[in-house]
Scaffold this motif. Sequence first.
Motif, PDB file in Angstrom:
ATOM      1  N   HIS A  30       0.823  -1.208   0.000  1.00  0.00           N
ATOM      2  CA  HIS A  30       0.000   0.000   0.000  1.00  0.00           C
ATOM      3  C   HIS A  30       0.859   1.261   0.000  1.00  0.00           C
ATOM      4  O   HIS A  30       0.577   2.198   0.713  1.00  0.00           O
ATOM      5  CB  HIS A  30      -0.927   0.003   1.228  1.00  0.00           C
ATOM      6  CG  HIS A  30      -1.941  -1.079   1.182  1.00  0.00           C
ATOM      7  ND1 HIS A  30      -3.098  -0.973   0.468  1.00  0.00           N
ATOM      8  CD2 HIS A  30      -1.947  -2.298   1.740  1.00  0.00           C
ATOM      9  CE1 HIS A  30      -3.798  -2.079   0.598  1.00  0.00           C
ATOM     10  NE2 HIS A  30      -3.117  -2.901   1.358  1.00  0.00           N
ATOM     11  N   LYS A  31       1.912   1.253  -0.787  1.00  0.00           N
ATOM     12  CA  LYS A  31       2.763   2.442  -0.855  1.00  0.00           C
ATOM     13  C   LYS A  31       2.013   3.587  -1.508  1.00  0.00           C
ATOM     14  O   LYS A  31       1.233   3.398  -2.432  1.00  0.00           O
ATOM     15  CB  LYS A  31       4.037   2.141  -1.628  1.00  0.00           C
ATOM     16  CG  LYS A  31       5.017   1.358  -0.803  1.00  0.00           C
ATOM     17  CD  LYS A  31       6.387   1.424  -1.388  1.00  0.00           C
ATOM     18  CE  LYS A  31       7.324   0.722  -0.430  1.00  0.00           C
ATOM     19  NZ  LYS A  31       8.657   0.670  -0.870  1.00  0.00           N
ATOM     20  N   LEU A  32       2.319   4.760  -1.029  1.00  0.00           N
ATOM     21  CA  LEU A  32       1.711   5.969  -1.574  1.00  0.00           C
ATOM     22  C   LEU A  32       2.454   6.351  -2.850  1.00  0.00           C
ATOM     23  O   LEU A  32       3.667   6.512  -2.851  1.00  0.00           O
ATOM     24  CB  LEU A  32       1.813   7.089  -0.552  1.00  0.00           C
ATOM     25  CG  LEU A  32       1.141   8.391  -0.924  1.00  0.00           C
ATOM     26  CD1 LEU A  32      -0.374   8.202  -0.911  1.00  0.00           C
ATOM     27  CD2 LEU A  32       1.537   9.480   0.044  1.00  0.00           C
ATOM     28  N   ASN A  33       1.729   6.478  -3.928  1.00  0.00           N
ATOM     29  CA  ASN A  33       2.285   6.899  -5.205  1.00  0.00           C
ATOM     30  C   ASN A  33       2.018   8.399  -5.322  1.00  0.00           C
ATOM     31  O   ASN A  33       0.913   8.818  -5.630  1.00  0.00           O
ATOM     32  CB  ASN A  33       1.610   6.123  -6.340  1.00  0.00           C
ATOM     33  CG  ASN A  33       2.137   6.494  -7.703  1.00  0.00           C
ATOM     34  OD1 ASN A  33       2.633   7.601  -7.921  1.00  0.00           O
ATOM     35  ND2 ASN A  33       2.009   5.570  -8.630  1.00  0.00           N
ATOM     36  N   THR A  34       3.060   9.210  -5.064  1.00  0.00           N
ATOM     37  CA  THR A  34       2.843  10.661  -5.035  1.00  0.00           C
ATOM     38  C   THR A  34       2.508  11.223  -6.411  1.00  0.00           C
ATOM     39  O   THR A  34       1.784  12.207  -6.499  1.00  0.00           O
ATOM     40  CB  THR A  34       4.047  11.400  -4.426  1.00  0.00           C
ATOM     41  OG1 THR A  34       5.232  11.007  -5.105  1.00  0.00           O
ATOM     42  CG2 THR A  34       4.186  11.097  -2.943  1.00  0.00           C
ATOM     43  N   VAL A  35       3.009  10.615  -7.472  1.00  0.00           N
ATOM     44  CA  VAL A  35       2.636  11.081  -8.805  1.00  0.00           C
ATOM     45  C   VAL A  35       1.141  10.851  -9.012  1.00  0.00           C
ATOM     46  O   VAL A  35       0.420  11.741  -9.483  1.00  0.00           O
ATOM     47  CB  VAL A  35       3.475  10.394  -9.906  1.00  0.00           C
ATOM     48  CG1 VAL A  35       2.931  10.720 -11.286  1.00  0.00           C
ATOM     49  CG2 VAL A  35       4.939  10.810  -9.800  1.00  0.00           C
ATOM     50  N   LYS A  36       0.668   9.673  -8.635  1.00  0.00           N
ATOM     51  CA  LYS A  36      -0.763   9.372  -8.758  1.00  0.00           C
ATOM     52  C   LYS A  36      -1.580  10.330  -7.895  1.00  0.00           C
ATOM     53  O   LYS A  36      -2.633  10.811  -8.314  1.00  0.00           O
ATOM     54  CB  LYS A  36      -1.031   7.927  -8.346  1.00  0.00           C
ATOM     55  CG  LYS A  36      -2.475   7.508  -8.518  1.00  0.00           C
ATOM     56  CD  LYS A  36      -2.662   6.041  -8.140  1.00  0.00           C
ATOM     57  CE  LYS A  36      -4.131   5.665  -8.187  1.00  0.00           C
ATOM     58  NZ  LYS A  36      -4.345   4.295  -7.691  1.00  0.00           N
ATOM     59  N   LEU A  37      -1.088  10.647  -6.687  1.00  0.00           N
ATOM     60  CA  LEU A  37      -1.774  11.581  -5.802  1.00  0.00           C
ATOM     61  C   LEU A  37      -1.980  12.923  -6.504  1.00  0.00           C
ATOM     62  O   LEU A  37      -3.083  13.463  -6.530  1.00  0.00           O
ATOM     63  CB  LEU A  37      -0.961  11.762  -4.516  1.00  0.00           C
ATOM     64  CG  LEU A  37      -1.506  12.726  -3.471  1.00  0.00           C
ATOM     65  CD1 LEU A  37      -1.159  12.218  -2.071  1.00  0.00           C
ATOM     66  CD2 LEU A  37      -0.956  14.120  -3.648  1.00  0.00           C
ATOM     67  N   TRP A  38      -0.914  13.457  -7.108  1.00  0.00           N
ATOM     68  CA  TRP A  38      -1.011  14.760  -7.772  1.00  0.00           C
ATOM     69  C   TRP A  38      -1.844  14.692  -9.044  1.00  0.00           C
ATOM     70  O   TRP A  38      -2.504  15.658  -9.410  1.00  0.00           O
ATOM     71  CB  TRP A  38       0.374  15.348  -8.032  1.00  0.00           C
ATOM     72  CG  TRP A  38       0.997  15.759  -6.742  1.00  0.00           C
ATOM     73  CD1 TRP A  38       2.091  15.218  -6.144  1.00  0.00           C
ATOM     74  CD2 TRP A  38       0.515  16.756  -5.843  1.00  0.00           C
ATOM     75  NE1 TRP A  38       2.320  15.821  -4.936  1.00  0.00           N
ATOM     76  CE2 TRP A  38       1.365  16.774  -4.720  1.00  0.00           C
ATOM     77  CE3 TRP A  38      -0.568  17.636  -5.870  1.00  0.00           C
ATOM     78  CZ2 TRP A  38       1.183  17.633  -3.649  1.00  0.00           C
ATOM     79  CZ3 TRP A  38      -0.753  18.505  -4.795  1.00  0.00           C
ATOM     80  CH2 TRP A  38       0.115  18.505  -3.707  1.00  0.00           C
ATOM     81  N   GLN A  39      -1.848  13.542  -9.701  1.00  0.00           N
ATOM     82  CA  GLN A  39      -2.711  13.385 -10.881  1.00  0.00           C
ATOM     83  C   GLN A  39      -4.185  13.374 -10.474  1.00  0.00           C
ATOM     84  O   GLN A  39      -5.028  13.945 -11.181  1.00  0.00           O
ATOM     85  CB  GLN A  39      -2.343  12.110 -11.643  1.00  0.00           C
ATOM     86  CG  GLN A  39      -1.012  12.233 -12.348  1.00  0.00           C
ATOM     87  CD  GLN A  39      -0.501  10.920 -12.901  1.00  0.00           C
ATOM     88  OE1 GLN A  39      -0.903   9.835 -12.469  1.00  0.00           O
ATOM     89  NE2 GLN A  39       0.411  11.012 -13.866  1.00  0.00           N
ATOM     90  N   ILE A  40      -4.487  12.753  -9.353  1.00  0.00           N
ATOM     91  CA  ILE A  40      -5.872  12.759  -8.850  1.00  0.00           C
ATOM     92  C   ILE A  40      -6.276  14.188  -8.502  1.00  0.00           C
ATOM     93  O   ILE A  40      -7.349  14.656  -8.880  1.00  0.00           O
ATOM     94  CB  ILE A  40      -6.013  11.831  -7.619  1.00  0.00           C
ATOM     95  CG1 ILE A  40      -5.844  10.375  -8.034  1.00  0.00           C
ATOM     96  CG2 ILE A  40      -7.369  12.046  -6.929  1.00  0.00           C
ATOM     97  CD1 ILE A  40      -5.679   9.409  -6.862  1.00  0.00           C
ATOM     98  N   TYR A  41      -5.401  14.890  -7.801  1.00  0.00           N
ATOM     99  CA  TYR A  41      -5.705  16.273  -7.421  1.00  0.00           C
ATOM    100  C   TYR A  41      -5.860  17.148  -8.663  1.00  0.00           C
ATOM    101  O   TYR A  41      -6.765  17.991  -8.730  1.00  0.00           O
ATOM    102  CB  TYR A  41      -4.621  16.818  -6.489  1.00  0.00           C
ATOM    103  CG  TYR A  41      -4.894  18.233  -6.064  1.00  0.00           C
ATOM    104  CD1 TYR A  41      -5.976  18.541  -5.248  1.00  0.00           C
ATOM    105  CD2 TYR A  41      -4.091  19.274  -6.501  1.00  0.00           C
ATOM    106  CE1 TYR A  41      -6.252  19.846  -4.876  1.00  0.00           C
ATOM    107  CE2 TYR A  41      -4.348  20.582  -6.133  1.00  0.00           C
ATOM    108  CZ  TYR A  41      -5.429  20.857  -5.319  1.00  0.00           C
ATOM    109  OH  TYR A  41      -5.704  22.153  -4.964  1.00  0.00           O
TER     110      TYR A  41
END
Length: 195
Positions: A123-134
């Motif tokens: 369950h690692k946090l994917n920060t690129v995915k986080l910013w793409q969602i935002y």
Amino acid sequence: SQFIQDKNRTPFNIGNAIPLQGFQLHEAQPLLQGLQEKVSNPQVVLKEVLKWTNGQPFLTQKICKLIRSSLSCIPDNREAELIKNLIQTHIINNWEFQDEPEHLRTIRDRLCHHNSQNYLPNHKLNTVKLWQIYQRILLEGTIIKTESPEVRELLLSGLVIQEREMLKVHNRIYELIFDLNWVKMILERKEVGLE
């Protein structure tokens, strides 16, 4: 460890989430006392502040304090214009240097310098995915909530809130500070490996 429901997530997944909401107009009424000396129509001013903060408690109180400590009074029919100017000047412009007490930098640091060790291997946090969602939220206004570590982190940071089953930016101030240009810069830095 006997209480852990999902050993792949975190040892603290035995509770229930409590959705918190910002101040509603009736809950923010005590703030009117501090505004009465500075404004002709405190109720209109408070409504205008809540339009900017969506009731986020820290920002709501900070703006009321700025109004109270400003040199000039806010006359009738100029509330929206003067509050917008006050927020632009004292919160948004050069926000990283004006963020006292710290609030906006805390959100930035939580999301930009996130320690992925807090997440177990599956369950690692994917920060690129986080910013793409935002980024999608900014572009579309709202998106349907999905379950992921990235969405959970956006919600925990306070940058994003959930209304019904939709995600949206919490308030206008966050939307103006953490805007599309800012997200583009973050994503470019991640692609180059600077973060």
